[in-house]
Design a protein around this motif. Structure first.
Motif, PDB file in Angstrom:
ATOM      1  N   VAL A 293       0.838  -1.202   0.000  1.00  0.00           N
ATOM      2  CA  VAL A 293       0.000   0.000   0.000  1.00  0.00           C
ATOM      3  C   VAL A 293       0.874   1.253   0.000  1.00  0.00           C
ATOM      4  N   ILE A 294       1.942   1.238   0.826  1.00  0.00           N
ATOM      5  CA  ILE A 294       2.816   2.409   0.909  1.00  0.00           C
ATOM      6  C   ILE A 294       3.480   2.691  -0.433  1.00  0.00           C
ATOM      7  N   SER A 297       1.006   3.756  -3.111  1.00  0.00           N
ATOM      8  CA  SER A 297       0.539   5.130  -2.922  1.00  0.00           C
ATOM      9  C   SER A 297       1.597   6.149  -3.331  1.00  0.00           C
ATOM     10  N   VAL A 349      -0.320  12.200  -1.463  1.00  0.00           N
ATOM     11  CA  VAL A 349      -0.425  10.841  -0.934  1.00  0.00           C
ATOM     12  C   VAL A 349      -1.871  10.522  -0.566  1.00  0.00           C
ATOM     13  N   ALA A 353      -3.361   7.325  -2.167  1.00  0.00           N
ATOM     14  CA  ALA A 353      -3.742   6.280  -1.212  1.00  0.00           C
ATOM     15  C   ALA A 353      -5.241   6.031  -1.257  1.00  0.00           C
ATOM     16  N   LYS A 356      -5.823   3.823  -4.123  1.00  0.00           N
ATOM     17  CA  LYS A 356      -5.281   2.493  -3.855  1.00  0.00           C
ATOM     18  C   LYS A 356      -6.178   1.698  -2.915  1.00  0.00           C
ATOM     19  N   LEU A 357      -6.758   2.365  -1.919  1.00  0.00           N
ATOM     20  CA  LEU A 357      -7.515   1.669  -0.883  1.00  0.00           C
ATOM     21  C   LEU A 357      -9.022   1.731  -1.080  1.00  0.00           C
ATOM     22  N   ILE A 411       3.827  10.661   5.162  1.00  0.00           N
ATOM     23  CA  ILE A 411       2.944   9.854   4.317  1.00  0.00           C
ATOM     24  C   ILE A 411       2.070   8.901   5.127  1.00  0.00           C
ATOM     25  N   PHE A 412       2.606   8.382   6.227  1.00  0.00           N
ATOM     26  CA  PHE A 412       1.879   7.334   6.948  1.00  0.00           C
ATOM     27  C   PHE A 412       0.537   7.803   7.508  1.00  0.00           C
ATOM     28  N   ILE A 415      -1.982   7.564   4.711  1.00  0.00           N
ATOM     29  CA  ILE A 415      -2.317   6.196   4.334  1.00  0.00           C
ATOM     30  C   ILE A 415      -3.249   5.581   5.371  1.00  0.00           C
ATOM     31  N   TRP A 419      -7.149   4.381   4.727  1.00  0.00           N
ATOM     32  CA  TRP A 419      -7.702   3.086   5.146  1.00  0.00           C
ATOM     33  C   TRP A 419      -8.971   3.284   5.970  1.00  0.00           C
ATOM     34  N   TYR A 567      10.931   4.358  -1.869  1.00  0.00           N
ATOM     35  CA  TYR A 567       9.564   3.971  -2.218  1.00  0.00           C
ATOM     36  C   TYR A 567       9.430   3.502  -3.664  1.00  0.00           C
TER      37      TYR A 567
END
Length: 665
Positions: A293-294, A297, A349, A353, A356-357, A411-412, A415, A419, A567
């Protein structure tokens, strides 16, 4: 060479024929239902657009399906936009499922004034739902046309044309009757909120599950079983699920579909087929999924990060050799060019993200904008009102003490927010009425997700990173060499989760109070290691797309910006990140062992002048080069031998696409 056969389609109603792309429904306008056209009707009489059998009439009378006998084209006529909610009231149907009709026969009428009074659009849409299998093209004549007039012509593709000549056309509408029976026994269209599917199951969101006839559906030919989970009424179909799903959507209308949730469900159930059962296997699987995922993204912005890293390196050289001063407007402009992508990274991001999610990417981008809002950034670096568990309390929210962290470069949190949004968004869409979703889904999502990050996730990360920072200082005081080994090996892991931010103030405080920082010298070695690993990949790989990314990432890492290398390449292909971390551990160990000191912030190879003691050149400068060269040799060699091969690229590409159709999840 035989000429491909051309098929013709009539307009089903009087009015202005328009391109499909301007129809105000994203499912149709994006071509998800196939090639076709729209009509802005001038009256309500509907005729058959082709000669063939009526294979479907929606329970709410707003949609008809036709199959032609000579080439098995499947044609959908959809009356109005979002008219399923009107439950058939504006429509009168003159035919029934199974009837044979001729092109131009009157099949229904629609009350345009009633549809407009209900605040719905009257646009009639025609789509050839199996055009991807049957047609090479469909040419539409735009403008005013009379019902029954030819307005579109398409050319059969070679496979269909040859199959027709040989009398081997595949059966059409194979799952239409099963779809009709399922719809009827889940309580009808009026009982369906939405429908998605995974790799084996139809997943209905029903208004009232008690209206579904479980036993009847479970015993249908083509149905394996019925299950209820997660607020979904699941009809287990097996490998034919996508065909049955298409047949159901054709009858209930595309407005009840949800492509992003379907894609997410397919990915989740496909991944679940490979999900391990052992404790260690679950840990590895979870970490691998998180890394996927990271990196997924970050990939869309890696090129920008690499370019910005190189620009920041150039700026460092310009200031180091006194070409420009940090007070010059030239410096400010170039700095803005190099820093903007990092400063606003949460916005980018958040968008990627979200895609992506399965969350709304635009909403996630806005949430990223909340976190980088200038006033909040100022609050994060502003006056400390009090402290709590090592956190600076620098604000309040309705009287509740708040620790406002800085989210630039991070970034975290985004993300994690994406989610959370992927879980919240479907629930909001189920409980909020359709007419209110446009306003209230974004409203609640922005407030809830932003609040969760600011009030909970940010402080949690701060507490963890502060604890880690204290541990790092304690280890360094115990033994610089051991601390260099540990910090070097794991610092870039901290970067992934945003836990490195507590280290930065320690470095800043060291430089502000003593003029130098031993800790920053170790951090510099980790940047060099990422560059050494990605340099090996750039030289070893024969793939143009890998070289295209690896070379700029190498330059960027040696210029002090490791995100493109980490990344874009190293973390994505797994082993390369490990070999880079080993190289960083070696470099950190040597840096600590030789007590290499650093008098500036800029690290990696571009920052070599930061290792020059202002009082006179000493061993720190030479120690920096010894440690850096050793780091490059170790990370380069290990990556070349064990960290990467071109086959890894194909493995990463194909892994997310695996489908385990025997899985009944």
């Amino acid at each position: 060479m035989a000429k491909m056969q051309t098929v013709t389609i009539l307009t089903p109603v009087n009015g202005d024929v328009i391109p499909l792309k301007v129809v105000k429904d994203p499912v149709f306008s994006a071509g998800m239902m196939g090639l076709g056209f729209g009509v802005q009707p001038s009256d309500g009489q509907i005729v058959a657009p082709v000669t063939g059998k009526i294979t479907m009439i929606a329970e709410t009378k707003h949609a008809f399906g036709f199959t032609t006998p000579d080439n098995n084209l499947e044609v959908l006529v959809h009356l109005g936009i979002d008219t399923v909610d009107l439950k058939g009231a504006p429509f009168t149907v003159n035919v029934k499922t199974g009837d044979e009709v001729q092109a131009g026969d009157v099949i229904a009428t629609m009350d345009l004034s009633a549809i407009e009074a209900a605040n719905r659009q009257t646009t009639v849409v025609l789509a050839v739902t199996n055009s991807s299998d049957k047609l090479d093209s469909l040419d539409v004549t735009e403008g005013t046309a009379q019902a029954g007039q030819v307005v579109a012509s398409g050319r059969l593709n070679a496979n269909t044309f040859n199959a027709k000549r040989q009398g081997k056309l595949p059966q059409a509408g194979k799952y239409d009757q099963l779809a009709t029976d399922i719809i009827e026994n889940v309580g009808g269209v009026e009982n369906i909120n939405s429908l998605i599917h995974c790799i084996t199951r139809l997943r209905f969101y029903l208004k009232d599950e008690s209206k579904a006839n479980d036993d009847v559906i479970a015993n249908m030919k083509g149905v394996i079983d019925v299950a209820k989970a997660g607020g979904q009424y699941q009809v287990v179909i097996g490998p034919a699920v996508t065909d049955v799903y298409d047949a159901v959507i054709k009858q209930i209308g595309p407005e009840l579909s949800n492509d992003s949730e379907t894609a997410k469900a397919v990915a989740e159930t496909a991944a679940a087929a490979n999900k391990p059962t052992t404790a260690w296997g679950k840990v590895k699987y979870g970490f691998s999924s998180l890394i996927g995922v990271i990196t997924g993204s970050m990939i869309p912005v890696i090129g920008l990060l690499a370019a910005s890293g190189i620009l920041k390196g150039v700026l460092a050289l310009l200031t180091t050799f006194h070409v420009v001063a940090t007070t010059d407007s030239t410096y400010v402009i170039i700095s803005a060019m190099g820093d903007s992508v990092f400063y606003f990274l949460p916005i980018f991001v958040g968008f990627t993200a979200g895609k992506k999610l399965g969350a709304d990417p635009v909403i996630m981008g806005i949430i990223g904008g909340v976190l980088t809002y200038p006033t909040l950034i100022t609050m994060a670096s502003g006056k400390t009102l009090s402290t709590f568990m090592g956190m600076a309390i620098n604000g309040s929210f309705f009287g509740l003490p708040v620790h406002m962290a800085s989210y630039t470069y991070s970034i975290f949190p985004m993300i994690a927010g994406a989610w959370l949004a992927s879980k919240l968004e479907p629930w909001l869409k189920r409980v909020i009425p359709t007419v209110l979703r446009m306003i209230f889904v974004p409203l609640f999502e922005v407030v809830i997700i932003s609040g969760a990050i600011i009030l909970f996730l940010g402080p949690i990360i701060t507490v963890l990173s502060t604890g880690l920072a204290n541990a790092i200082v304690a280890i360094y005081n115990l033994s610089p060499a051991i601390s260099g080994l540990i910090i070097g090996g794991f610092y870039q892991v901290l970067v992934i989760f945003g836990l490195h931010w507590a280290v930065i103030p320690i470095v800043a405080n060291d430089i502000a109070t003593t003029g130098h920082s031993y800790l920053n010298a170790i951090v510099s070695a980790t940047m060099v290691a990422q560059g050494g690993a990605v340099l090996a990949i750039a030289l070893k790989s024969k793939l143009a797309n890998i070289q295209e990314l690896a070379w700029p990432a190498t330059i960027s890492a040696f210029a002090g910006v490791t995100e493109p290398a980490m990344y874009g390449i190293n973390l994505k292909y797994g082993r390369a990140f490990v070999t880079a971390s080993i190289g960083a551990a070696v470099g950190g160990f040597l840096t600590g062992l030789m007590r290499v000191n650093m008098w500036g912030f800029t690290g990696s190879l571009i920052g070599f002048t930061s290792f020059v003691n202002p009082k006179g050149l000493d061993f720190s400068f030479w120690g920096f080069w010894i440690a850096s060269i050793a780091t490059i040799i170790v990370s380069f060699t290990l990556t070349w031998m064990f960290g990467f091969k071109d086959e890894d690229v194909q493995a990463v590409k194909t892994a997310p696409k695996k489908r385990h159709l025997g899985q009944t999840a």
